[in-house]
Motif scaffolding. Sequence first.
Motif, PDB file in Angstrom:
ATOM      1  N   UNK A 198      -0.433  44.734  62.647  1.00 20.16           N
ATOM      2  CA  UNK A 198      -1.542  45.690  62.465  1.00 20.16           C
ATOM      3  C   UNK A 198      -2.894  45.068  62.804  1.00 20.16           C
ATOM      4  N   UNK A 199      -3.084  43.826  62.358  1.00 22.19           N
ATOM      5  CA  UNK A 199      -4.344  43.131  62.635  1.00 22.19           C
ATOM      6  C   UNK A 199      -4.507  42.836  64.122  1.00 22.19           C
ATOM      7  N   UNK A 200      -3.393  42.516  64.779  1.00 20.29           N
ATOM      8  CA  UNK A 200      -3.435  42.273  66.227  1.00 20.29           C
ATOM      9  C   UNK A 200      -3.842  43.535  66.984  1.00 20.29           C
ATOM     10  N   UNK A 201      -3.271  44.668  66.594  1.00 21.33           N
ATOM     11  CA  UNK A 201      -3.611  45.951  67.225  1.00 21.33           C
ATOM     12  C   UNK A 201      -5.098  46.227  67.057  1.00 21.33           C
ATOM     13  N   UNK A 202      -5.613  46.018  65.847  1.00 17.37           N
ATOM     14  CA  UNK A 202      -7.038  46.218  65.555  1.00 17.37           C
ATOM     15  C   UNK A 202      -7.895  45.275  66.402  1.00 17.37           C
ATOM     16  N   UNK A 203      -7.470  44.016  66.483  1.00 14.22           N
ATOM     17  CA  UNK A 203      -8.194  42.990  67.250  1.00 14.22           C
ATOM     18  C   UNK A 203      -8.268  43.392  68.724  1.00 14.22           C
ATOM     19  N   UNK A 204      -7.137  43.852  69.271  1.00 14.60           N
ATOM     20  CA  UNK A 204      -7.078  44.230  70.685  1.00 14.60           C
ATOM     21  C   UNK A 204      -7.912  45.485  70.973  1.00 14.60           C
ATOM     22  N   UNK A 205      -8.093  46.321  69.966  1.00 15.20           N
ATOM     23  CA  UNK A 205      -8.879  47.545  70.131  1.00 15.20           C
ATOM     24  C   UNK A 205     -10.376  47.250  70.159  1.00 15.20           C
ATOM     25  N   UNK A 206     -10.778  46.234  69.400  1.00 15.83           N
ATOM     26  CA  UNK A 206     -12.215  45.997  69.202  1.00 15.83           C
ATOM     27  C   UNK A 206     -12.785  44.769  69.925  1.00 15.83           C
TER      28      UNK A 206
END
Length: 200
Positions: A14-22
């Motif tokens: 989940x944190x990776x997805x957030x990181x890649x989005x921002x």
Amino acid sequence: MAVAQKRTVPQSTDSLVQFLTTSPKDTLYLQALADYAWKKVDASEYKAADSLAKVLLTLAQQLKNKKGAFDSYDLRGRSAYVQGKYSEALDFYKKTLQLTKSSSLGASSQQRALTNVGMILHLMGNNEEGLKYVLESIKIFERERLPKLSGSSPYDIAAAIYHLQGKNEVALKYFQQSLEIKTKEKNYRGLAVTNNRIGS
């Protein structure tokens, strides 16, 4: 005055997805994208992993980042290997090896690439050639005193090939070396696999 917070690649999906989005598309972004793609491989989501690896390669080439390109080919090699597509896996793993020879990716990447090429050649029945690659991988690991083995164990692969050649004494020597390294690294799953092979 506020201190700038150092960006790090997160661990959870989940944190990776957030990181890649921002995050901006920089070196850290490439690492996060590779980590996310590895999670897809581990979850047997191979199409998603391949798509991510292709994006990773495009970005790595734009940023002239050899590590990102290496990770992309390594990911696609692993994805093909676990699906039994050995010829495809070999092509990708040979690309990782070419990259290590033409850039400063370091001994660990070269050791990993050599092992992977040797492993696939062994699985394809080309044991003589496969053995050359894994012995070269072992030589680099020992000469460079690498802190840990990267990827599959070249000692196990060498032992398996020597066993097939009827050289059981030599095979046992490599299995024992594998056990020593896995004990030191606290790789309990690997220890179980190697002990099982010795038993066989």
